[in-house]
Each structure stands twice: as C-alpha cells, then as structure tokens.
Design a protein around this motif. Structure first.
Motif, short mmCIF file in Angstrom:
data_model
loop_
_atom_site.label_atom_id
_atom_site.label_comp_id
_atom_site.label_asym_id
_atom_site.label_seq_id
_atom_site.Cartn_x
_atom_site.Cartn_y
_atom_site.Cartn_z
N GLY A 248 34.09 -7.81 -37.89
CA GLY A 248 33.74 -7.02 -39.16
C GLY A 248 32.73 -7.91 -40.14
N HIS A 249 32.97 -9.15 -39.91
CA HIS A 249 32.15 -10.01 -40.88
C HIS A 249 30.31 -9.86 -40.79
CE1 HIS A 249 31.68 -12.59 -37.52
NE2 HIS A 249 30.87 -13.32 -38.15
N SER A 250 30.30 -9.79 -39.25
CA SER A 250 28.64 -9.61 -38.83
C SER A 250 28.26 -8.14 -39.48
CB SER A 250 28.45 -9.48 -37.42
OG SER A 250 28.95 -10.89 -36.96
N VAL A 251 29.00 -7.27 -39.31
CA VAL A 251 28.64 -5.66 -39.51
C VAL A 251 28.44 -5.91 -41.42
CG1 VAL A 251 29.01 -3.38 -39.61
CG2 VAL A 251 29.80 -4.86 -37.73
N HIS A 252 29.40 -6.61 -42.01
CA HIS A 252 29.22 -6.28 -43.33
C HIS A 252 27.89 -7.13 -43.85
CE1 HIS A 252 32.55 -4.60 -45.28
NE2 HIS A 252 33.35 -5.06 -44.31
N ARG A 253 27.41 -8.44 -43.14
CA ARG A 253 26.55 -8.96 -43.24
C ARG A 253 25.24 -8.14 -42.98
NH1 ARG A 253 26.74 -14.32 -44.25
NH2 ARG A 253 24.82 -14.87 -43.08
N ILE A 254 25.32 -7.40 -42.09
CA ILE A 254 23.98 -6.46 -41.91
C ILE A 254 23.96 -5.52 -42.73
CG2 ILE A 254 23.17 -4.83 -40.06
CD1 ILE A 254 24.70 -6.37 -37.91
N ALA A 255 24.97 -4.84 -43.28
CA ALA A 255 24.85 -3.95 -44.20
C ALA A 255 24.19 -4.34 -45.48
CB ALA A 255 26.37 -3.48 -44.51
N ARG A 256 24.64 -5.83 -45.80
CA ARG A 256 24.08 -6.43 -47.05
C ARG A 256 22.73 -6.70 -46.81
NH1 ARG A 256 28.45 -10.46 -49.75
NH2 ARG A 256 30.05 -9.00 -49.70
N GLN A 257 21.99 -6.88 -45.62
CA GLN A 257 20.90 -7.09 -45.36
C GLN A 257 20.01 -5.81 -45.50
OE1 GLN A 257 18.01 -9.28 -44.85
NE2 GLN A 257 19.06 -10.42 -43.48
N PHE A 258 20.48 -4.81 -45.25
CA PHE A 258 20.00 -3.31 -45.40
C PHE A 258 19.98 -3.01 -46.95
CE2 PHE A 258 20.53 -2.23 -41.12
CZ PHE A 258 19.06 -1.35 -40.84
N ALA A 259 20.99 -3.37 -47.49
CA ALA A 259 21.28 -3.30 -49.08
C ALA A 259 20.26 -4.16 -49.98
CB ALA A 259 22.52 -3.54 -49.66
N THR A 260 19.88 -5.21 -49.36
CA THR A 260 19.01 -6.03 -49.92
C THR A 260 17.40 -5.87 -49.85
OG1 THR A 260 20.43 -7.92 -49.79
CG2 THR A 260 18.22 -8.40 -50.08
N ASN A 261 17.07 -5.32 -48.50
CA ASN A 261 15.73 -4.96 -47.92
C ASN A 261 15.10 -3.54 -48.00
OD1 ASN A 261 14.74 -8.03 -47.89
ND2 ASN A 261 16.59 -8.08 -46.59
N PHE A 262 16.04 -2.62 -47.74
CA PHE A 262 15.74 -1.31 -47.50
C PHE A 262 16.43 -0.40 -48.56
CE2 PHE A 262 15.36 -3.36 -43.71
CZ PHE A 262 14.26 -2.77 -42.82
N VAL A 263 17.41 -0.58 -49.17
CA VAL A 263 17.82 0.46 -50.23
C VAL A 263 16.88 0.62 -51.37
CG1 VAL A 263 19.73 0.97 -51.72
CG2 VAL A 263 20.41 0.43 -49.49
N GLY A 264 16.62 1.82 -51.75
CA GLY A 264 15.58 2.22 -52.67
C GLY A 264 14.06 2.21 -52.15
N HIS A 265 14.09 2.08 -50.89
CA HIS A 265 12.69 2.17 -50.15
C HIS A 265 12.56 3.48 -49.31
CE1 HIS A 265 11.28 -1.99 -51.16
NE2 HIS A 265 12.45 -2.29 -50.94
#
Length: 342
Positions: A4-21
């Motif tokens: 679970g921790h890895s998937v949450h980190r991946i989701a945060r990577q998307f939130a940081t670099n892709f959401v809003g684009h």
C-alpha cells in the motif's frame, strides 16, 4: 507485489506532476488503444490510491484504474519531483520523517547508505529520497521499489519495453508496464470497485474504519495471516507488512480470526496505520522502532537490517534467538518466530 505505501507514493507523484495538466494518453504497446482514446486529451483532475489500487480521474468524468500486481511498474520521466508533502515534512514519526539530501562522491555518484540531515540512501533502491529537491529531467522507476535512473537528454523519451499506457503532459511522462489491471471506468464503476475493498487507514482513519476491520477479522475462522492479506478485509497489506505486523503483535499467524482478542485486533489496525504512514513518508517498509542513530542508518540503507522476521528464515530471532521459520501459506511465503509468536 507493491504494497500500500508504494501505491500511495505513486498516486502522490501523479498528484504533484500530472493533476491539473492536459494529458495525451496513448498505448505504445497497442493493447490499450481503445481505453486510451476515451481519456486522451483531457485534464487529469485527481489521483488517489486505495490499498494496492490507484485511480486517476479526468475532466470528462472517467477514471483510469490501475492495479500493478506482481509485475507492474510506472516509469516517470521529465521534470519530476517527489511529492512536496513528503520532501518538506517536518518532525518525527517513530524512526521516520527525517529530511535530508543525497550525498555524492567526487565523481557525482550516489553513496549507498550515506546520510545527510538524517536521510539515508537505500542500497537496494527501495526509497526515492534520491529525487527529493528541485525537479529535474530524469527517469524514476516506481513499483515495489523506487529507483532513479540516468537523466534524459530529449523529451519525451522513447518508450522502453512493452508500455501498456503512456500519460504525457507538457513537462512529464509516465509509462506503465505489466499491470494486472488497467481499465477506464465511470464513477459508478469506481465506487463499486472501492466498495469491495477493506478500509485503508490513510483514507479512513476514524473509529468506524477500525471497527469494520475488527469485525471482519473476528467473525472468520480463517487464519489471521490469510486475513491480513485479504484486500476485502483490509486494504494495502502485502507479504512484508503481514509478517512484520504479526511479529510486532507477537501473534501466531495461524490463529483463527475469531480467536484473536478484540484489543489485539485493534492494536493490529493501529499498528498498520502507523507503519503505512512511515512507508509513505520514507518509501521504505521500516518496521523496527527505537533504533539508535547508527542502527537507524543501517536499517534505512539495507532491508536486511530493518525487518524483524521478513526474509530472515534460518537466522536467529532478534528477540529470543530462536531461528525464524518460513512456510508457504496460501501460496505466499510466511515468516515468523515459533517462540515469540507461539
């Protein structure tokens, strides 16, 4: 398989670099062409993880659902950086949340196990402390472990291997390979998938979530070791966390759920919430507490120094000296101490 921790980190990577684009979505491999066309050219509006599954929302109301499974991995490239809520965290949580900067030698190479301001580089690449700091045009692999590779010279880089889906913004690209599940869903379908999952303490940290977990465990004859891996009972726990949680509770893994005392079940839930937060913050499955500074440095630098029982079969228990045993249960390797968890 990523826990679970890895998937949450991946989701945060998307939130940081892709959401809003606005995202160009394609399937270089060709196996996801139809699904990609449904979300191609739309703005990503949300990224979230629930247990081992991740959901990416687009402005047309559709979601991309990903389950990495055993072989899945995301490769990020471009101007990427780790989630700033991780990189800029302050304070301490157990032995975690220690900020720092990557150390390099005179030739610019990372020093495995090096420390600066408390952060330690993991020689096995299990954490992504390498990428903390200003965004840079580089590659970052995120799956069960995280590894920064060589910087790229052209953007976007050519896909490497069998890329199921590519998500491309103006500054970053994410390539997915080998997932167990990759599909486009509408909101009702997303709700139906999530409804089947057990509670995730990063998302549901109230008393109701704890009560739901305790009730699910204590009504079943199934062994607690199998229940902790059942994503319908609790979301996100995999083989590593399962073994470590049971040892930390000094609980025999073969104990039927219905015989687990209520206070023990509640302690398991609370400990899972703690370890999950630690994993998200550090990128490592750190399961040992109260380490002195040198032991902490060793543990963060090497997985064999940060677990109580996982992959320690035949070695003496860190508490009693009895040899740790490994057995197969439900097709997965189970590690435990036959004395401390008798």
């Amino acid at each position: 398989m990523p826990e679970g921790h890895s998937v949450h980190r991946i989701a945060r990577q998307f939130a940081t670099n892709f959401v809003g684009h606005r995202i160009a979505v394609s399937s270089p491999q060709g196996r996801f062409t139809e699904g990609a066309s449904r979300i191609d050219g739309h703005v990503m509006t949300d990224a979230r993880a629930v247990g081992k599954q991740m959901f990416l929302e687009f402005d047309n109301g559709l979601w991309l659902r990903i389950h990495l499974g055993i072989y899945g991995a995301w490769d990020f490239a471009g101007d990427i950086s780790v989630d700033p809520t991780i990189a800029a965290a302050n304070g301490r949580m157990g032995q975690t949340n220690q900020r720092g900067t990557v150390l390099e030698d005179a030739d610019g190479a990372d020093l495995d196990g090096a420390v600066m301001d408390g952060a330690v580089l993991d020689s096995a690449g299990e954490n992504s402390l390498h990428s903390i700091g200003a965004p840079r045009r580089t590659r970052l692999r995120m799956a069960e472990s995280e590894k920064v590779e060589d910087e790229i010279t052209t953007f976007p880089p050519e896909p490497i291997g069998q890329v199921r889906v590519r998500l491309l913004s103006d500054t970053a690209v994410a390539d997915l390979r080998g997932p167990t599940a990759c599909e486009v869903l509408d909101p009702a379908q997303v709700d139906a998938v999530i409804a089947k999952l057990g509670p995730d303490p990063l998302l549901q940290h109230d008393q109701a979530a704890e009560d739901r977990f305790v009730a699910a465990v204590r009504k079943k004859q199934t062994s607690i070791a199998l229940l902790l891996m059942d994503q319908n009972v609790v979301a996100g726990i995999g083989n590593v966390y399962r073994a470590e949680l049971l040892f930390r509770a000094r609980l025999n893994p073969h104990t039927p759920g219905k015989l687990v005392q209520e206070d023990t079940a509640r302690a398991l839930w609370q400990d899972w919430a703690k370890l999950l937060r630690i994993g998200v913050e550090t990128g490592q499955m750190m399961t040992m507490d109260d380490l002195d500074p040198e032991s902490y440095r060793k543990a963060m630098a090497s997985r064999e120094d940060r677990h109580w029982v996982y992959k320690r079969e035949g070695l003496p228990c860190r508490i009693c000296g009895t040899h740790i045993v490994m057995e197969l249960l439900g097709g997965r390797k189970l590690y435990w101490c036959p004395k401390d968890q008798a």
